[in-house]
Design an enzyme around this catalytic site. Structure first.
Site, PDB file in Angstrom:
ATOM      1  N   LYS A   3      25.907 -19.984 -15.530  1.00 36.54           N
ATOM      2  CA  LYS A   3      26.854 -18.963 -15.068  1.00 36.54           C
ATOM      3  C   LYS A   3      26.210 -18.169 -13.938  1.00 36.54           C
ATOM      4  CE  LYS A   3      27.881 -15.004 -17.167  1.00 36.54           C
ATOM      5  NZ  LYS A   3      27.860 -14.007 -16.085  1.00 36.54           N
TER       6      LYS A   3
ATOM      7  N   PHE B 293      32.810 -14.295 -10.906  1.00 40.75           N
ATOM      8  CA  PHE B 293      33.095 -13.326  -9.849  1.00 40.75           C
ATOM      9  C   PHE B 293      34.070 -12.251 -10.336  1.00 40.75           C
ATOM     10  CE2 PHE B 293      32.134 -16.797  -6.443  1.00 40.75           C
ATOM     11  CZ  PHE B 293      30.782 -16.691  -6.744  1.00 40.75           C
ATOM     12  N   LYS B 294      34.471 -12.339 -11.600  1.00 37.37           N
ATOM     13  CA  LYS B 294      35.421 -11.363 -12.182  1.00 37.37           C
ATOM     14  C   LYS B 294      36.482 -10.984 -11.151  1.00 37.37           C
ATOM     15  CE  LYS B 294      32.633  -9.939 -15.967  1.00 37.37           C
ATOM     16  NZ  LYS B 294      31.280 -10.380 -15.547  1.00 37.37           N
ATOM     17  N   VAL B 295      37.146 -11.996 -10.677  1.00 34.92           N
ATOM     18  CA  VAL B 295      38.109 -11.860  -9.593  1.00 34.92           C
ATOM     19  C   VAL B 295      39.239 -10.920 -10.030  1.00 34.92           C
ATOM     20  CG1 VAL B 295      39.571 -13.151  -8.009  1.00 34.92           C
ATOM     21  CG2 VAL B 295      37.517 -14.224  -8.962  1.00 34.92           C
TER      22      VAL B 295
ATOM     23  N   ASP C 287      41.973  -9.177  -7.665  1.00 31.66           N
ATOM     24  CA  ASP C 287      42.613  -8.704  -6.436  1.00 31.66           C
ATOM     25  C   ASP C 287      44.068  -9.178  -6.390  1.00 31.66           C
ATOM     26  OD1 ASP C 287      42.832  -7.744  -3.685  1.00 31.66           O
ATOM     27  OD2 ASP C 287      40.645  -7.873  -3.638  1.00 31.66           O
TER      28      ASP C 287
ATOM     29  N   GLY D 185      21.839 -11.626 -27.740  1.00 32.93           N
ATOM     30  CA  GLY D 185      20.420 -11.328 -27.508  1.00 32.93           C
ATOM     31  C   GLY D 185      20.229  -9.901 -27.039  1.00 32.93           C
TER      32      GLY D 185
ATOM     33  N   GLY E 125      22.529  -7.364 -28.056  1.00 32.55           N
ATOM     34  CA  GLY E 125      22.599  -7.158 -29.506  1.00 32.55           C
ATOM     35  C   GLY E 125      23.407  -8.181 -30.289  1.00 32.55           C
ATOM     36  N   GLY E 126      24.149  -9.039 -29.598  1.00 27.13           N
ATOM     37  CA  GLY E 126      24.980 -10.020 -30.313  1.00 27.13           C
ATOM     38  C   GLY E 126      24.175 -11.191 -30.864  1.00 27.13           C
ATOM     39  N   SER E 127      24.699 -11.801 -31.933  1.00 34.54           N
ATOM     40  CA  SER E 127      24.056 -12.976 -32.532  1.00 34.54           C
ATOM     41  C   SER E 127      24.837 -14.235 -32.164  1.00 34.54           C
ATOM     42  CB  SER E 127      24.022 -12.810 -34.064  1.00 34.54           C
ATOM     43  OG  SER E 127      24.295 -14.022 -34.722  1.00 34.54           O
TER      44      SER E 127
HETATM   45  P1  BMP Z   1      22.635 -10.865 -20.608  1.00 36.79           P
HETATM   46  O1  BMP Z   1      22.532 -11.981 -21.664  1.00 36.79           O
HETATM   47  O2  BMP Z   1      21.429 -10.736 -19.754  1.00 36.79           O
HETATM   48  O3  BMP Z   1      23.097  -9.565 -21.203  1.00 36.79           O
HETATM   49  O4  BMP Z   1      23.767 -11.337 -19.571  1.00 36.79           O
HETATM   50  C1  BMP Z   1      25.100 -11.484 -19.919  1.00 36.79           C
HETATM   51  C2  BMP Z   1      25.890 -12.033 -18.765  1.00 36.79           C
HETATM   52  O5  BMP Z   1      27.271 -12.081 -19.132  1.00 36.79           O
HETATM   53  C3  BMP Z   1      25.832 -11.170 -17.497  1.00 36.79           C
HETATM   54  O6  BMP Z   1      25.971 -12.037 -16.386  1.00 36.79           O
HETATM   55  C4  BMP Z   1      27.054 -10.280 -17.612  1.00 36.79           C
HETATM   56  O7  BMP Z   1      27.526  -9.878 -16.351  1.00 36.79           O
HETATM   57  C5  BMP Z   1      28.046 -11.221 -18.294  1.00 36.79           C
HETATM   58  N1  BMP Z   1      29.079 -10.558 -19.113  1.00 36.79           N
HETATM   59  C6  BMP Z   1      28.740  -9.714 -20.160  1.00 36.79           C
HETATM   60  O8  BMP Z   1      27.570  -9.469 -20.440  1.00 36.79           O
HETATM   61  N2  BMP Z   1      29.754  -9.148 -20.892  1.00 36.79           N
HETATM   62  C7  BMP Z   1      31.064  -9.359 -20.640  1.00 36.79           C
HETATM   63  O9  BMP Z   1      31.908  -8.844 -21.340  1.00 36.79           O
HETATM   64  C8  BMP Z   1      31.400 -10.243 -19.596  1.00 36.79           C
HETATM   65  C9  BMP Z   1      30.393 -10.835 -18.853  1.00 36.79           C
HETATM   66  O10 BMP Z   1      30.709 -11.681 -17.894  1.00 36.79           O
END
Ligand code: BMP
Length: 213
Positions: free
Chosen positions: A33, A60-62, A64, A171, A174-176
């Site tokens: 990603k 890109f969380k588009v 617009d 991670g 905090g999620g598993s």
């Molecule tokens: P990390 O495991 O380092 O927290 O990264 C999570 C990734 O998922 C990041 O790219 C973040 O922008 C994306 N993300 C998120 O964490 N929560 C959301 O709800 C949506 C996401 O796209």
């Protein structure tokens, strides 16, 4: 995109060189990603190069108007992305513009209908059901649901049938991974816990074995 290892590696705070290295080191990942941090520094060249190594999801969380969404989607898919993350709150026409482009490229759109951070409960979570309806109407192929709240993944699963669910927030946030998959996620998205680890490959393998059913 079918779940195999269920792992999607988020390559945010890394150089393009390190991103390519991690892509080579973790071929088991179902996808990579790519978000703004990498693309703003290294351009769509990063998508072009990484998509030669694995499936690339452009995050890109588009969000617009339809015409701009279309142009963004074309740029992402022309560079080799197989999926693009877009916001559903812009409405079915603007989200549908992304879906139309994705269909031309044999790719798909993943809609954000809830997020993993604490502030997501303020504005997004109260609207999740409507956002899901809009996204289904627009024809998306997948959904982002919060890995930090497995009960919300289970809720989204009930609304979206057999569409793909991607769960970030595993991670560091905090999620598993196991709980997210048990709640109905097809894929877990993991960034810092992998690319920031002393042993990224070992960590990735541990997550993959954790979510094996
Ligand atoms: P990390 O495991 O380092 O927290 O990264 C999570 C990734 O998922 C990041 O790219 C973040 O922008 C994306 N993300 C998120 O964490 N929560 C959301 O709800 C949506 C996401 O796209």
């Amino acid at each position: 995109m079918r779940p195999r290892s269920r792992l999607v590696v988020a390559l945010d705070d890394v150089s393009l060189e390190r991103a390519l290295e991690l892509a080579n080191l973790i071929p088991e990942a179902d996808a990579l990603k790519i978000n703004y941090p990498l693309v703003l520094r290294h351009g769509l060249e990063s998508v072009r190069k990484l998509s030669k190594l694995n499936t690339v999801i452009c995050d890109f969380k588009v969000a617009d108007i339809d015409n701009t969404n279309r142009l963004i989607a074309e740029a992402a898919f022309e560079a080799g992305a197989k999926a693009l993350i877009a916001h559903a709150f812009v409405g079915s026409d603007a989200l549908g513009a992304c879906v139309d482009v994705a269909n031309r490229f044999d790719a798909f759109i993943i809609a954000v209908v809830e997020m993993s951070h604490p502030g997501a409960v303020e504005h997004i979570q109260p609207r999740t059901d409507e956002l899901v309806r809009t996204a289904l109407k627009a024809g998306v192929g997948g959904f982002v649901a919060p890995g930090t709240r497995p009960e919300r993944i289970a809720h989204v699963r009930k609304l979206v049938g057999n569409k793909l669910i991607f769960a970030p927030g595993i991670g560091t946030q905090g999620g598993s991974a196991r709980d997210a998959v048990d709640a109905g996620a097809d894929f877990v998205i993991v960034g810092r816990s992998i690319y920031g680890a002393k042993d990224p490959v070992g960590t990735a393998r541990k997550i993959i074995s954790e979510v094996k059913s």
